[in-house]
Design an enzyme around this catalytic site. Structure first.
Site, PDB file in Angstrom:
ATOM      1  N   SER A 143       1.331 -10.482   1.820  1.00  0.00           N
ATOM      2  CA  SER A 143       2.668 -10.008   1.441  1.00  0.00           C
ATOM      3  C   SER A 143       3.662 -11.137   1.640  1.00  0.00           C
ATOM      4  O   SER A 143       3.462 -12.002   2.513  1.00  0.00           O
ATOM      5  CB  SER A 143       3.070  -8.830   2.339  1.00  0.00           C
ATOM      6  OG  SER A 143       4.440  -8.530   2.165  1.00  0.00           O
ATOM      7  N   TYR A 156       4.066  -5.036  10.783  1.00  0.00           N
ATOM      8  CA  TYR A 156       3.542  -5.257   9.436  1.00  0.00           C
ATOM      9  C   TYR A 156       3.615  -6.744   9.059  1.00  0.00           C
ATOM     10  O   TYR A 156       2.630  -7.319   8.584  1.00  0.00           O
ATOM     11  CB  TYR A 156       4.342  -4.414   8.436  1.00  0.00           C
ATOM     12  CG  TYR A 156       3.942  -4.645   6.995  1.00  0.00           C
ATOM     13  CD1 TYR A 156       2.723  -4.179   6.515  1.00  0.00           C
ATOM     14  CD2 TYR A 156       4.770  -5.342   6.116  1.00  0.00           C
ATOM     15  CE1 TYR A 156       2.343  -4.396   5.192  1.00  0.00           C
ATOM     16  CE2 TYR A 156       4.401  -5.558   4.790  1.00  0.00           C
ATOM     17  CZ  TYR A 156       3.190  -5.080   4.341  1.00  0.00           C
ATOM     18  OH  TYR A 156       2.811  -5.302   3.030  1.00  0.00           O
TER      19      TYR A 156
HETATM   20  N1  LIG Z   1       3.847  -2.134  -2.573  1.00  0.00           N
HETATM   21  C1  LIG Z   1       4.435  -3.213  -2.074  1.00  0.00           C
HETATM   22  O1  LIG Z   1       5.661  -3.410  -2.212  1.00  0.00           O
HETATM   23  C2  LIG Z   1       3.612  -4.266  -1.368  1.00  0.00           C
HETATM   24  C3  LIG Z   1       4.196  -5.527  -1.143  1.00  0.00           C
HETATM   25  C4  LIG Z   1       3.454  -6.495  -0.489  1.00  0.00           C
HETATM   26  C5  LIG Z   1       2.152  -6.233  -0.085  1.00  0.00           C
HETATM   27  N2  LIG Z   1       1.610  -4.998  -0.319  1.00  0.00           N
HETATM   28  C6  LIG Z   1       0.234  -4.771   0.140  1.00  0.00           C
HETATM   29  O2  LIG Z   1      -0.547  -4.282  -0.917  1.00  0.00           O
HETATM   30  C7  LIG Z   1      -1.594  -3.441  -0.410  1.00  0.00           C
HETATM   31  C8  LIG Z   1      -1.587  -2.124  -1.164  1.00  0.00           C
HETATM   32  O3  LIG Z   1      -0.322  -1.506  -1.009  1.00  0.00           O
HETATM   33  P1  LIG Z   1       0.199  -0.348  -1.986  1.00  0.00           P
HETATM   34  O4  LIG Z   1       1.659  -0.558  -2.136  1.00  0.00           O
HETATM   35  O5  LIG Z   1      -0.664  -0.253  -3.167  1.00  0.00           O
HETATM   36  O6  LIG Z   1       0.004   0.910  -1.006  1.00  0.00           O
HETATM   37  P2  LIG Z   1      -0.486   2.415  -1.252  1.00  0.00           P
HETATM   38  O7  LIG Z   1      -0.060   2.893  -2.584  1.00  0.00           O
HETATM   39  O8  LIG Z   1      -0.034   3.153  -0.053  1.00  0.00           O
HETATM   40  O9  LIG Z   1      -2.061   2.253  -1.201  1.00  0.00           O
HETATM   41  C9  LIG Z   1      -2.675   1.919   0.026  1.00  0.00           C
HETATM   42  C10 LIG Z   1      -4.180   2.040  -0.125  1.00  0.00           C
HETATM   43  O10 LIG Z   1      -4.755   1.733   1.153  1.00  0.00           O
HETATM   44  C11 LIG Z   1      -5.651   2.779   1.505  1.00  0.00           C
HETATM   45  N3  LIG Z   1      -5.662   3.002   2.946  1.00  0.00           N
HETATM   46  C12 LIG Z   1      -4.608   3.171   3.776  1.00  0.00           C
HETATM   47  N4  LIG Z   1      -5.035   3.453   5.020  1.00  0.00           N
HETATM   48  C13 LIG Z   1      -6.394   3.480   4.966  1.00  0.00           C
HETATM   49  C14 LIG Z   1      -7.403   3.727   5.915  1.00  0.00           C
HETATM   50  N5  LIG Z   1      -7.136   4.046   7.197  1.00  0.00           N
HETATM   51  N6  LIG Z   1      -8.688   3.661   5.521  1.00  0.00           N
HETATM   52  C15 LIG Z   1      -9.008   3.368   4.237  1.00  0.00           C
HETATM   53  N7  LIG Z   1      -8.094   3.128   3.274  1.00  0.00           N
HETATM   54  C16 LIG Z   1      -6.795   3.197   3.651  1.00  0.00           C
HETATM   55  C17 LIG Z   1      -5.138   4.019   0.789  1.00  0.00           C
HETATM   56  O11 LIG Z   1      -6.235   4.881   0.514  1.00  0.00           O
HETATM   57  P3  LIG Z   1      -6.354   6.399   1.050  1.00  0.00           P
HETATM   58  O12 LIG Z   1      -4.982   6.981   1.099  1.00  0.00           O
HETATM   59  O13 LIG Z   1      -7.264   7.049   0.040  1.00  0.00           O
HETATM   60  O14 LIG Z   1      -6.993   6.269   2.368  1.00  0.00           O
HETATM   61  C18 LIG Z   1      -4.597   3.439  -0.512  1.00  0.00           C
HETATM   62  O15 LIG Z   1      -5.613   3.357  -1.486  1.00  0.00           O
HETATM   63  C19 LIG Z   1      -1.320  -3.300   1.094  1.00  0.00           C
HETATM   64  O16 LIG Z   1      -2.134  -4.215   1.806  1.00  0.00           O
HETATM   65  C20 LIG Z   1       0.146  -3.696   1.219  1.00  0.00           C
HETATM   66  O17 LIG Z   1       0.454  -4.215   2.491  1.00  0.00           O
HETATM   67  C21 LIG Z   1       2.316  -4.010  -0.946  1.00  0.00           C
END
Ligand SMILES: NC(=O)c1ccc[n+]([C@@H]2O[C@H](COP(=O)([O-])OP(=O)(O)OC[C@H]3O[C@@H](n4cnc5c(N)ncnc54)[C@H](OP(=O)(O)O)[C@@H]3O)[C@@H](O)[C@H]2O)c1
Length: 249
Positions: A143, A156
């Site tokens: 990130s 985070y």
């Molecule tokens: N969106 C942003 O602005 C942003 C910016 C920078 C970096 N990121 C990074 O991108 C990645 C994805 O983020 P996103 O925005 O797509 O988030 P999201 O929509 O909340 O998706 C998160 C994913 O992680 C899985 N997950 C969470 N806790 C888990 C656990 N205990 N065991 C197994 N799976 C788990 C969830 O699956 P289940 O719910 O099915 O368990 C879901 O598929 C993350 O690493 C985040 O830090 C996001």
């Protein structure tokens, strides 16, 4: 030059939602057999169905990455699906935003477990086989928060800085084996998770800090991952590819 992933199996953690789902769809579109993973079986099943409906191939493996045992089970079950993992995308992540003073032990434990311990244990379980075969690719989803000093996301940010560093350590350990490691660092991206963890005011503030004038889309992060795991990136080791509309500038 081609980035075809035909004949390869890709494990994408956290691919039941947001960025991970977009990565799963993109890699499947390039011909990889994708292992979709997460805790939510229904959402995982939907992603698999969509991939199959679009002519790709995928399976769902349930995983809870909040414990080391869960990560170990996922490594075994995923490797058993086609017999090998060629691509690992460590994407699953949690982002409970809290300032330093508001960070509880529970937040620290949750963030360390899912954002650092799970990718470390998964990689440690799957990499020796890739290294023995002399080929493989791992992308860690970091990130911009791992490189910039943002307030309000203490644990985070630290976890994302750690995953950026794990990429570098793994390059030092494995580059000569033929396995490549890179990081994709998204800026603010519109996903189910980011919408649930922010209010409208914070989202507007994040967009106002983005020169491109909007948040990213999951498919834009997936394109960067698809490039890095493919053959077009064969000499790229240890890159930190920021995909953020310029917010880190
Ligand atoms: N969106 C942003 O602005 C942003 C910016 C920078 C970096 N990121 C990074 O991108 C990645 C994805 O983020 P996103 O925005 O797509 O988030 P999201 O929509 O909340 O998706 C998160 C994913 O992680 C899985 N997950 C969470 N806790 C888990 C656990 N205990 N065991 C197994 N799976 C788990 C969830 O699956 P289940 O719910 O099915 O368990 C879901 O598929 C993350 O690493 C985040 O830090 C996001």
């Amino acid at each position: 030059m081609t980035n075809s992933l035909q004949g390869q199996t890709a494990l994408v953690t956290g691919s039941t939602s947001g960025i991970g789902r977009a990565i799963a769809l993109r890699l499947a579109g390039l011909g990889a057999h994708v292992i979709v993973s997460g805790r939510d079986d229904a959402r995982g099943g939907d992603v698999v169905e969509r991939i199959r409906a679009e002519g790709g191939s995928a399976d769902f493996v349930h995983a809870d990455l909040s414990t080391g045992a869960g990560a170990a089970r996922l490594a075994d079950a995923a490797a058993a699906v086609t017999g090998q993992i060629d691509i690992l995308v460590n994407n699953a992540g949690v982002f409970p935003f809290a300032s330093t003073a508001d960070t509880t032990e529970d937040i620290v434990d949750q963030v360390l477990a899912v954002n650092i311990k799970a990718p470390l244990l998964l990689t440690s379980a799957l990499i020796p086989t890739m290294a023995a075969r002399g080929t493989g690719s791992v992308v860690n989803v970091g990130s911009v928060a791992g490189s910039m000093a943002l307030t309000g996301a203490t644990a985070y940010s630290a976890s994302k800085a750690a995953i950026h560093q794990l990429t570098r350590v793994w390059v030092a350990e494995y580059a000569t084996s033929g396995v490549r490691f890179n990081t994709v660092a998204p800026g603010y991206t519109e996903t189910e998770g980011s919408q649930a963890n922010t209010d409208e005011a914070l989202r507007a503030a994040l967009v106002s800090l983005t020169p491109a004038g909007r948040g990213g889309r999951p498919d834009e992060i997936a394109d960067a991952v698809a490039f890095l795991v493919g053959d077009d990136a064969r000499y790229i080791h240890g890159a930190l590819l920021t995909v953020d509309g310029g917010s880190g500038v």
